[in-house]
Motif scaffolding. Structure first.
Motif, PDB file in Angstrom:
ATOM      1  N   PRO A  20      -7.634  -3.082  -6.713  1.00 31.02           N
ATOM      2  CA  PRO A  20      -6.884  -3.543  -5.545  1.00 31.02           C
ATOM      3  C   PRO A  20      -7.244  -4.987  -5.197  1.00 31.02           C
ATOM      4  O   PRO A  20      -8.412  -5.370  -5.300  1.00 31.02           O
ATOM      5  CB  PRO A  20      -7.342  -2.606  -4.421  1.00 31.02           C
ATOM      6  N   GLU A  21      -6.222  -5.764  -4.831  1.00 31.07           N
ATOM      7  CA  GLU A  21      -6.483  -7.121  -4.345  1.00 31.07           C
ATOM      8  C   GLU A  21      -6.539  -7.033  -2.835  1.00 31.07           C
ATOM      9  O   GLU A  21      -5.553  -6.714  -2.196  1.00 31.07           O
ATOM     10  CB  GLU A  21      -5.389  -8.076  -4.825  1.00 31.07           C
ATOM     11  N   GLY A  22      -7.696  -7.258  -2.278  1.00 30.03           N
ATOM     12  CA  GLY A  22      -7.875  -7.108  -0.836  1.00 30.03           C
ATOM     13  C   GLY A  22      -8.238  -5.677  -0.492  1.00 30.03           C
ATOM     14  O   GLY A  22      -8.714  -4.914  -1.347  1.00 30.03           O
ATOM     15  N   SER A  23      -8.015  -5.301   0.746  1.00 28.65           N
ATOM     16  CA  SER A  23      -8.428  -3.987   1.227  1.00 28.65           C
ATOM     17  C   SER A  23      -7.583  -2.875   0.598  1.00 28.65           C
ATOM     18  O   SER A  23      -6.397  -3.050   0.340  1.00 28.65           O
ATOM     19  CB  SER A  23      -8.280  -3.937   2.751  1.00 28.65           C
ATOM     20  N   CYS A  24      -8.233  -1.734   0.353  1.00 29.05           N
ATOM     21  CA  CYS A  24      -7.478  -0.630  -0.214  1.00 29.05           C
ATOM     22  C   CYS A  24      -7.283   0.488   0.817  1.00 29.05           C
ATOM     23  O   CYS A  24      -6.929   1.603   0.472  1.00 29.05           O
ATOM     24  CB  CYS A  24      -8.172  -0.098  -1.467  1.00 29.05           C
ATOM     25  N   ASP A  25      -7.516   0.178   2.085  1.00 26.61           N
ATOM     26  CA  ASP A  25      -7.415   1.196   3.131  1.00 26.61           C
ATOM     27  C   ASP A  25      -6.038   1.854   3.192  1.00 26.61           C
ATOM     28  O   ASP A  25      -5.916   3.075   3.246  1.00 26.61           O
ATOM     29  CB  ASP A  25      -7.724   0.579   4.504  1.00 26.61           C
ATOM     30  N   HIS A  26      -5.011   1.020   3.191  1.00 32.94           N
ATOM     31  CA  HIS A  26      -3.658   1.573   3.297  1.00 32.94           C
ATOM     32  C   HIS A  26      -3.314   2.422   2.084  1.00 32.94           C
ATOM     33  O   HIS A  26      -2.652   3.453   2.197  1.00 32.94           O
ATOM     34  CB  HIS A  26      -2.631   0.455   3.454  1.00 32.94           C
ATOM     35  N   LEU A  27      -3.766   1.980   0.911  1.00 39.91           N
ATOM     36  CA  LEU A  27      -3.473   2.738  -0.307  1.00 39.91           C
ATOM     37  C   LEU A  27      -4.164   4.105  -0.264  1.00 39.91           C
ATOM     38  O   LEU A  27      -3.555   5.133  -0.569  1.00 39.91           O
ATOM     39  CB  LEU A  27      -3.926   1.938  -1.535  1.00 39.91           C
ATOM     40  N   LEU A  28      -5.423   4.112   0.142  1.00 42.92           N
ATOM     41  CA  LEU A  28      -6.140   5.382   0.234  1.00 42.92           C
ATOM     42  C   LEU A  28      -5.490   6.304   1.265  1.00 42.92           C
ATOM     43  O   LEU A  28      -5.330   7.500   1.040  1.00 42.92           O
ATOM     44  CB  LEU A  28      -7.604   5.138   0.617  1.00 42.92           C
ATOM     45  N   ASP A  36      10.014   2.114  -5.771  1.00 41.38           N
ATOM     46  CA  ASP A  36       8.892   1.990  -4.844  1.00 41.38           C
ATOM     47  C   ASP A  36       7.728   1.195  -5.416  1.00 41.38           C
ATOM     48  O   ASP A  36       6.616   1.252  -4.898  1.00 41.38           O
ATOM     49  CB  ASP A  36       8.407   3.380  -4.409  1.00 41.38           C
ATOM     50  N   TYR A  37       7.979   0.481  -6.518  1.00 36.94           N
ATOM     51  CA  TYR A  37       6.928  -0.420  -6.998  1.00 36.94           C
ATOM     52  C   TYR A  37       7.567  -1.610  -7.706  1.00 36.94           C
ATOM     53  O   TYR A  37       8.732  -1.563  -8.090  1.00 36.94           O
ATOM     54  CB  TYR A  37       5.953   0.298  -7.935  1.00 36.94           C
ATOM     55  N   LYS A  38       6.777  -2.662  -7.840  1.00 36.28           N
ATOM     56  CA  LYS A  38       7.212  -3.833  -8.601  1.00 36.28           C
ATOM     57  C   LYS A  38       6.162  -4.072  -9.662  1.00 36.28           C
ATOM     58  O   LYS A  38       4.978  -4.180  -9.359  1.00 36.28           O
ATOM     59  CB  LYS A  38       7.343  -5.048  -7.678  1.00 36.28           C
ATOM     60  N   LEU A  52       2.735  -1.840  -4.949  1.00 38.40           N
ATOM     61  CA  LEU A  52       3.213  -0.518  -4.549  1.00 38.40           C
ATOM     62  C   LEU A  52       3.745  -0.587  -3.131  1.00 38.40           C
ATOM     63  O   LEU A  52       3.136  -1.209  -2.250  1.00 38.40           O
ATOM     64  CB  LEU A  52       2.058   0.494  -4.601  1.00 38.40           C
ATOM     65  N   LYS A  53       4.882   0.058  -2.919  1.00 44.66           N
ATOM     66  CA  LYS A  53       5.421   0.126  -1.571  1.00 44.66           C
ATOM     67  C   LYS A  53       4.975   1.443  -0.944  1.00 44.66           C
ATOM     68  O   LYS A  53       5.301   2.506  -1.447  1.00 44.66           O
ATOM     69  CB  LYS A  53       6.940   0.016  -1.614  1.00 44.66           C
ATOM     70  N   LEU A  54       4.218   1.325   0.147  1.00 45.77           N
ATOM     71  CA  LEU A  54       3.600   2.498   0.762  1.00 45.77           C
ATOM     72  C   LEU A  54       4.404   2.950   1.989  1.00 45.77           C
ATOM     73  O   LEU A  54       5.506   2.482   2.225  1.00 45.77           O
ATOM     74  CB  LEU A  54       2.148   2.178   1.137  1.00 45.77           C
ATOM     75  N   TYR A  55       3.809   3.813   2.776  1.00 46.75           N
ATOM     76  CA  TYR A  55       4.467   4.320   3.985  1.00 46.75           C
ATOM     77  C   TYR A  55       4.505   3.229   5.061  1.00 46.75           C
ATOM     78  O   TYR A  55       3.728   2.270   5.011  1.00 46.75           O
ATOM     79  CB  TYR A  55       3.724   5.555   4.486  1.00 46.75           C
ATOM     80  N   ASN A  56       5.381   3.403   6.015  1.00 46.06           N
ATOM     81  CA  ASN A  56       5.494   2.498   7.169  1.00 46.06           C
ATOM     82  C   ASN A  56       5.589   1.016   6.800  1.00 46.06           C
ATOM     83  O   ASN A  56       5.151   0.153   7.561  1.00 46.06           O
ATOM     84  CB  ASN A  56       4.291   2.666   8.115  1.00 46.06           C
ATOM     85  N   GLY A  57       6.115   0.713   5.624  1.00 50.40           N
ATOM     86  CA  GLY A  57       6.324  -0.678   5.246  1.00 50.40           C
ATOM     87  C   GLY A  57       5.098  -1.383   4.687  1.00 50.40           C
ATOM     88  O   GLY A  57       5.159  -2.556   4.345  1.00 50.40           O
ATOM     89  N   LEU A 106       5.713   5.968 -12.030  1.00 47.60           N
ATOM     90  CA  LEU A 106       4.283   5.847 -12.297  1.00 47.60           C
ATOM     91  C   LEU A 106       3.512   6.856 -11.462  1.00 47.60           C
ATOM     92  O   LEU A 106       4.037   7.435 -10.502  1.00 47.60           O
ATOM     93  CB  LEU A 106       3.782   4.423 -12.027  1.00 47.60           C
ATOM     94  N   VAL A 107       2.275   7.070 -11.881  1.00 48.34           N
ATOM     95  CA  VAL A 107       1.361   7.906 -11.106  1.00 48.34           C
ATOM     96  C   VAL A 107       0.151   7.052 -10.782  1.00 48.34           C
ATOM     97  O   VAL A 107      -0.415   6.417 -11.675  1.00 48.34           O
ATOM     98  CB  VAL A 107       0.927   9.158 -11.900  1.00 48.34           C
ATOM     99  N   VAL A 108      -0.202   7.001  -9.496  1.00 51.22           N
ATOM    100  CA  VAL A 108      -1.407   6.265  -9.104  1.00 51.22           C
ATOM    101  C   VAL A 108      -2.434   7.278  -8.608  1.00 51.22           C
ATOM    102  O   VAL A 108      -2.092   8.230  -7.912  1.00 51.22           O
ATOM    103  CB  VAL A 108      -1.085   5.174  -8.044  1.00 51.22           C
ATOM    104  N   LYS A 109      -3.683   7.077  -9.036  1.00 53.05           N
ATOM    105  CA  LYS A 109      -4.746   8.058  -8.763  1.00 53.05           C
ATOM    106  C   LYS A 109      -5.981   7.371  -8.237  1.00 53.05           C
ATOM    107  O   LYS A 109      -6.279   6.248  -8.626  1.00 53.05           O
ATOM    108  CB  LYS A 109      -5.139   8.736 -10.075  1.00 53.05           C
ATOM    109  N   TYR A 110      -6.722   8.084  -7.414  1.00 56.05           N
ATOM    110  CA  TYR A 110      -8.039   7.613  -7.008  1.00 56.05           C
ATOM    111  C   TYR A 110      -9.048   8.675  -7.419  1.00 56.05           C
ATOM    112  O   TYR A 110      -8.895   9.847  -7.069  1.00 56.05           O
ATOM    113  CB  TYR A 110      -8.073   7.402  -5.493  1.00 56.05           C
ATOM    114  N   ASP A 111     -10.074   8.278  -8.215  1.00 57.24           N
ATOM    115  CA  ASP A 111     -10.987   9.301  -8.742  1.00 57.24           C
ATOM    116  C   ASP A 111     -12.349   9.295  -8.040  1.00 57.24           C
ATOM    117  O   ASP A 111     -13.326   9.825  -8.555  1.00 57.24           O
ATOM    118  CB  ASP A 111     -11.162   9.134 -10.258  1.00 57.24           C
TER     119      ASP A 111
END
Ligand code: ZN
Length: 406
Positions: free
Chosen positions: A24-32, A114-116, A126-131, A156-161
């Motif tokens: 992640p570039e920058g914070s990954c809070d929103h992605l998590l 939902d992704y570029k 990745l385009k997440l919830y709430n913009g 695509l499938v994105v995963k956090y392990d």
């Protein structure tokens, strides 16, 4: 992992996934947060579907869940992916006779809307919830990516392990097929696979026979069934028993996949070399007339044939080789000379009651499969396919050679 599937009525497609680490570039809070929310709503939808006890159409799924999901801040295609994924989880749990699916891992399927993906700079947005959006740097060797130039990607499938993010991107390309000059017809049996190559004018070019490993897997199957019979209700819940079942299952799996991959590779190579179309029996046609499909219904049989066909089709598509399917009805019991019924005689070699023709059942099957293909496709106006079939005499000569001719 490699996957491939033909879409009915469309050009054959090859699908392949590219899996890589993503930083992640920058914070990954929103992605998590997105992944947690995504998992929870898939679970919620799966719970509701589980209680419904009936399979819903896409339309019904949409009506039931779409507005709720969008109300939670998901984008339109997130919502679609969520209910389609939940439905597939529930369906596969049901068909395996398993328990209600419980999701623990953090992963999300995302549609191309939902992704570029910027493959030049290896950046994924990745385009997440709430913009919200998340930017990820993809980590993989250049040459792995180069392969997919000219392919399209659609999901695509994105995963956090627990320690980092992973992304699997699904690429696909359509396959251009070339006009065949010969026909490879394949007859699958419990003990062997028989392969014959015919020219379009009906001359037999090659005949090969391969032993299957089904007998080898049978012992593992018998063990499994014995265990399951001894603990009919509880085998899933007793650790040692479940592990024993799994061990035998793994063994069967590895033996049969190994074989299927090798055979698929070999058949496709041969077909490529001979400019062939590969003709298989259509296993889906077996369900409608189960009695006639008896020879396929031997224990262990059908799933193994499907696996082989899957590998043959996959390897064929990789090489732009066409695959056709014909109805398996009577392919091994019809006399190739007069169309009469073949009956086993004393020496277990089938003989025609009407005309006296004698021939090896598997070789007869490859001939009948070839004929079905030719009559089916010459009627459809495929040019260059002659209707005249090989003469039974030529095939009889082929029967004597046990393994390979020419
Ligand atoms: Zn006959």
């Amino acid at each position: 992992m490699l996957v491939s599937y033909p879409v009915r009525g469309e050009e054959p497609v090859v699908v392949e996934a590219l899996r890589m680490r993503a930083l992640p570039e920058g914070s990954c809070d929103h992605l998590l947060e997105f992944l947690r929310l995504y998992r929870d709503v898939v679970q919620m939808v799966a719970d509701r579907l589980w209680n419904l006890d009936t399979k819903l159409s896409k339309k019904e799924l949409h009506r039931l869940f779409y507005s709720d999901l969008v109300g939670l801040g998901f984008r339109a295609h997130h919502a679609k992916e969520v209910y389609v994924y939940a439905e597939s989880l529930v369906e596969s749990a049901r068909s395996n006779g398993g328990r209600k699916p419980v999701l623990r891992r953090l992963s999300a399927r995302m549609d191309k809307y939902d992704y570029k993906l910027d493959l030049d700079n290896m950046v994924l947005t990745l385009k997440l919830y709430n913009g919200y959006e998340a930017k990820l740097k993809l980590v993989t060797p250049r040459e792995k990516v180069e392969k997919f130039r000219g392919w399209s990607n659609y999901e695509l499938v994105v995963k956090y392990d627990g320690s980092g993010f992973w992304v699997s991107i699904y690429f696909k390309r359509t396959v251009k097929t070339v006009k065949p000059r010969t026909v490879v017809s394949i007859d699958l049996n419990f003990d062997n696979v028989t392969l014959a190559i015919f020219t379009l004018s009906g001359r037999l070019v090659k005949l090969k026979r391969f032993k299957t490993p089904l007998r080898k897997t049978l012992t593992h199957r018998i063990w499994t069934e014995r265990i399951q019979r001894r603990y009919p209700k509880s085998w899933r819940f007793i650790k040692g028993v479940r592990e024993a079942v799994e061990r035998h299952g793994k063994k069967i799996k590895s033996i049969s996949w190994d074989y299927a991959h090798k055979l698929g590779d070999l058949v496709a190579e041969l077909a490529l070399k001979h400019h062939s179309v590969i003709v298989l029996e259509d296993l889906d046609e077996l369900r409608e007339n189960n009695k006639k499909g008896r020879r396929f219904n031997k224990r262990l049989g059908l799933w193994f044939y499907r696996r082989i066909q899957f590998c043959v089709e996959y390897e064929a598509k990789e090489r732009n080789v066409e695959v056709a399917k014909v109805n398996p009805r009577r392919t091994s019991s019809k006399c190739p000379r007069c169309g009469g019924k073949l009956v086993d005689n004393e020496s277990r070699v089938p003989r025609c009651r009407k005309c006296g023709f004698i021939g090896d059942r598997d070789v007869v099957a490859t001939l009948n499969i070839y004929r079905k293909y030719v009559s089916k496709y010459s009627r459809c106006g495929v040019s260059g396919v002659a209707l005249n079939a090989p003469s039974p005499m030529r095939i009889r000569a082929g029967c004597r050679g046990k393994r390979v001719m020419r």
